[in-house]
Every structure is written in structure tokens, then in C-alpha cells.
Design a protein around this motif. Structure first.
Motif, PDB file in Angstrom:
ATOM      1  N   PRO A  31      20.617  -4.548  55.879  1.00 50.05           N
ATOM      2  CA  PRO A  31      20.298  -5.340  54.563  1.00 50.05           C
ATOM      3  C   PRO A  31      20.213  -4.812  53.359  1.00 50.05           C
ATOM      4  N   VAL A  32      19.909  -3.715  53.296  1.00 48.89           N
ATOM      5  CA  VAL A  32      20.089  -2.760  51.909  1.00 48.89           C
ATOM      6  C   VAL A  32      21.488  -2.908  51.255  1.00 48.89           C
ATOM      7  N   PHE A  33      22.328  -2.625  52.358  1.00 46.08           N
ATOM      8  CA  PHE A  33      23.763  -2.406  52.044  1.00 46.08           C
ATOM      9  C   PHE A  33      24.293  -3.781  51.595  1.00 46.08           C
ATOM     10  N   SER A  34      23.962  -4.836  52.390  1.00 45.75           N
ATOM     11  CA  SER A  34      24.384  -6.180  52.208  1.00 45.75           C
ATOM     12  C   SER A  34      23.962  -6.452  50.778  1.00 45.75           C
ATOM     13  N   HIS A  35      22.756  -6.209  50.135  1.00 44.90           N
ATOM     14  CA  HIS A  35      22.509  -6.736  48.914  1.00 44.90           C
ATOM     15  C   HIS A  35      22.944  -5.832  47.879  1.00 44.90           C
ATOM     16  N   LEU A  36      23.151  -4.640  48.177  1.00 45.49           N
ATOM     17  CA  LEU A  36      23.853  -3.752  46.953  1.00 45.49           C
ATOM     18  C   LEU A  36      25.140  -4.115  47.158  1.00 45.49           C
ATOM     19  N   ILE A  37      25.938  -4.348  47.807  1.00 46.08           N
ATOM     20  CA  ILE A  37      27.604  -4.538  47.370  1.00 46.08           C
ATOM     21  C   ILE A  37      27.844  -6.080  47.682  1.00 46.08           C
ATOM     22  N   SER A  38      26.812  -6.862  47.873  1.00 43.27           N
ATOM     23  CA  SER A  38      26.791  -8.331  47.813  1.00 43.27           C
ATOM     24  C   SER A  38      28.137  -8.857  48.640  1.00 43.27           C
ATOM     25  N   LEU A  39      28.072  -8.282  49.822  1.00 42.68           N
ATOM     26  CA  LEU A  39      28.979  -8.600  50.959  1.00 42.68           C
ATOM     27  C   LEU A  39      28.145  -9.140  52.025  1.00 42.68           C
ATOM     28  N   PRO A  40      28.473 -10.328  52.848  1.00 46.59           N
ATOM     29  CA  PRO A  40      27.822 -10.578  54.064  1.00 46.59           C
ATOM     30  C   PRO A  40      28.071  -9.881  55.209  1.00 46.59           C
ATOM     31  N   ILE A  41      27.511  -8.684  55.217  1.00 49.45           N
ATOM     32  CA  ILE A  41      27.731  -7.677  56.231  1.00 49.45           C
ATOM     33  C   ILE A  41      27.330  -8.171  57.640  1.00 49.45           C
ATOM     34  N   TYR A  42      26.566  -8.983  57.685  1.00 48.35           N
ATOM     35  CA  TYR A  42      26.186  -9.694  59.036  1.00 48.35           C
ATOM     36  C   TYR A  42      27.245 -10.313  59.595  1.00 48.35           C
ATOM     37  N   TYR A  43      28.378 -10.659  58.895  1.00 46.60           N
ATOM     38  CA  TYR A  43      29.572 -11.132  59.482  1.00 46.60           C
ATOM     39  C   TYR A  43      30.231 -10.246  60.641  1.00 46.60           C
ATOM     40  N   ILE A  44      29.901  -9.203  60.515  1.00 42.97           N
ATOM     41  CA  ILE A  44      30.500  -7.911  61.462  1.00 42.97           C
ATOM     42  C   ILE A  44      29.537  -7.848  62.724  1.00 42.97           C
ATOM     43  N   GLU A  45      28.501  -8.517  62.748  1.00 46.43           N
ATOM     44  CA  GLU A  45      27.596  -8.661  63.800  1.00 46.43           C
ATOM     45  C   GLU A  45      27.175  -7.183  64.088  1.00 46.43           C
ATOM     46  N   PRO A  46      26.355  -6.512  62.975  1.00 46.11           N
ATOM     47  CA  PRO A  46      25.919  -5.154  63.041  1.00 46.11           C
ATOM     48  C   PRO A  46      25.159  -4.964  64.563  1.00 46.11           C
ATOM     49  N   MET A  47      24.268  -5.879  64.962  1.00 44.27           N
ATOM     50  CA  MET A  47      23.501  -5.647  66.169  1.00 44.27           C
ATOM     51  C   MET A  47      24.359  -5.629  67.170  1.00 44.27           C
ATOM     52  N   ARG A  48      25.323  -6.696  67.495  1.00 45.73           N
ATOM     53  CA  ARG A  48      26.293  -6.686  68.575  1.00 45.73           C
ATOM     54  C   ARG A  48      27.266  -5.369  68.573  1.00 45.73           C
ATOM     55  N   LEU A  49      27.756  -4.890  67.389  1.00 44.60           N
ATOM     56  CA  LEU A  49      28.430  -3.735  67.256  1.00 44.60           C
ATOM     57  C   LEU A  49      27.565  -2.667  67.992  1.00 44.60           C
ATOM     58  N   ILE A  50      26.445  -2.261  67.398  1.00 41.24           N
ATOM     59  CA  ILE A  50      25.370  -1.420  68.020  1.00 41.24           C
ATOM     60  C   ILE A  50      25.456  -1.490  69.603  1.00 41.24           C
ATOM     61  N   LEU A  51      25.620  -2.647  70.008  1.00 42.60           N
ATOM     62  CA  LEU A  51      25.153  -3.337  71.339  1.00 42.60           C
ATOM     63  C   LEU A  51      26.386  -2.676  72.044  1.00 42.60           C
ATOM     64  N   ILE A  52      27.822  -3.005  71.610  1.00 42.70           N
ATOM     65  CA  ILE A  52      28.707  -2.747  72.138  1.00 42.70           C
ATOM     66  C   ILE A  52      29.223  -1.134  72.418  1.00 42.70           C
ATOM     67  N   LEU A  53      28.750  -0.437  71.218  1.00 43.11           N
ATOM     68  CA  LEU A  53      28.781   1.105  71.211  1.00 43.11           C
ATOM     69  C   LEU A  53      28.005   1.498  72.357  1.00 43.11           C
ATOM     70  N   ALA A  54      26.769   1.005  72.438  1.00 44.24           N
ATOM     71  CA  ALA A  54      25.705   1.604  73.429  1.00 44.24           C
ATOM     72  C   ALA A  54      26.245   1.542  74.665  1.00 44.24           C
ATOM     73  N   ILE A  55      26.770   0.096  75.010  1.00 50.22           N
ATOM     74  CA  ILE A  55      27.376  -0.306  76.463  1.00 50.22           C
ATOM     75  C   ILE A  55      28.907   0.637  76.545  1.00 50.22           C
ATOM     76  N   ALA A  56      29.312   1.059  75.713  1.00 52.12           N
ATOM     77  CA  ALA A  56      30.557   1.822  75.613  1.00 52.12           C
ATOM     78  C   ALA A  56      30.271   3.531  75.854  1.00 52.12           C
ATOM     79  N   HIS A  57      29.349   3.921  75.147  1.00 49.31           N
ATOM     80  CA  HIS A  57      29.062   5.275  74.991  1.00 49.31           C
ATOM     81  C   HIS A  57      27.756   5.762  75.752  1.00 49.31           C
TER      82      HIS A  57
END
Length: 167
Positions: A31-57
Motif C-alpha cells: 500500500p505504501v508503494f502504491s500510494h507513493l508511485i500512484s500505480l495500482p500495484i494490486y493489479y499484479i496480485e501481490p498476495m497471490r504472487l507471494i503465494l505462488i512463490l511460496a508454493i514454488a520455493h
């Protein structure tokens, strides 16, 4: 033999601990980065990204706790998403992990396993979200991230799992 097993378990524990710390930092800071750079970072689904990385690694022993806690941590530290939507996302992520490991027993490819687990967990999420909107429990658009972006992210995540499963 116990020494080797103990050493392996400690290595896995350290690996999971470092991964979880980094995952929580990403959730805290998104949320901090999303507000700082005014880009919708949530579009990349950060929680799912973390989950996929956890599943993979890491392992399911690490993926399940992350699926259960990432949305809650986000809610507690940023107030976003709402508590009801936090519950929806938690259910979606837990189902994603469950389906991934169940489908992995059936399919021989990481891509199919990953993409099907994401699709089915998203379908349940949208069905439940639709019901909550219809009963006025939440006031939100049904789809906040454009479908084409969700499809691209599914392909990216599934391709990542596929590439790693080939190594």
C-alpha cells in the motif's frame, strides 16, 4: 540419520522463515508503494504472487499459513481490504493452495496445476463476492482488476511454476 534429518529440517525452517519475513514485508509495503508511485500495484496480485512463490520455493506447510495470514496482515496494517473482503481473499488463497496440491497429484505439469487452481479459486471468490454484493454486505464493483490483467497474471504465475517444475 537423525542428524541429517534434523539438519534438513533446520534448513527448511530457515528458508521458510526468511521467505515469510520477505512476504510480510511485501504485504506491509505494497500500500505504501502504491500510494507513493500512484500505480495500482494490486493489479499484479501481490498476495497471490507471494503465494505462488511460496508454493514454488517452499512447501504446503508454509503456503497454508501464508494464505491464512497475508490478507489479515494487510487488513491490520493498512485497513485494506475491508474485513469481509479480507475473509473472501483468505478463502480464495487457501482454496488456491488446497487445489494446487490436490491437482498436482492428478496432472503432470505445473502450468496446468497452477492455472486451474487459480481459475477455480477465483471463480469461488467471484461467486461469493457477487452474493455479498447482492445482499448488500459489501458495496463494491464485482470486478476491480480488469479481466485481461487477471488472465495475464494467471499465465505469468502458471508459467513460473511450469519453468521451475522443469528444473
Amino acid at each position: 540419520m537423525d542428524f541429517v534429518l534434523d539438519k534438513f529440517q533446520k534448513k527448511e525452517l530457515i528458508k521458510s522463515g526468511i521467505f515469510n519475513l520477505l512476504a510480510l514485508l511485501v504485504v506491509y509495503l505494497t500500500p505504501v508503494f502504491s500510494h507513493l508511485i500512484s500505480l495500482p500495484i494490486y493489479y499484479i496480485e501481490p498476495m497471490r504472487l507471494i503465494l505462488i512463490l511460496a508454493i514454488a520455493h517452499t512447501s504446503y506447510k508454509n503456503a497454508y499459513p501464508l494464505a491464512l495470514t497475508l490478507p489479515l496482515v494487510s487488513f491490520l496494517f493498512s485497513g485494506h481490504p475491508s474485513l469481509l473482503k479480507t475473509s473472501l481473499i483468505t478463502g480464495e488463497l487457501v482454496l488456491n493452495v488446497f487445489l494446487f496440491y490436490q491437482l498436482q497429484k492428478i496432472f503432470n505439469t505445473g502450468f496446468v496445476t497452477a492455472i486451474l487452481s487459480i481459475i477455480f479459486s477465483k471463480l469461488l471468490y467471484y461467486i461469493l463476492k457477487f452474493a455479498l454484493i447482492q445482499f448488500s454486505f459489501i458495496n463494491s464493483d464485482l470486478i476491480s482488476t480488469p479481466i485481461y490483467i487477471q488472465i495475464v497474471m494467471m499465465i505469468v504465475f502458471s508459467s513460473y511454476v511450469f519453468i521451475l517444475s522443469k528444473k
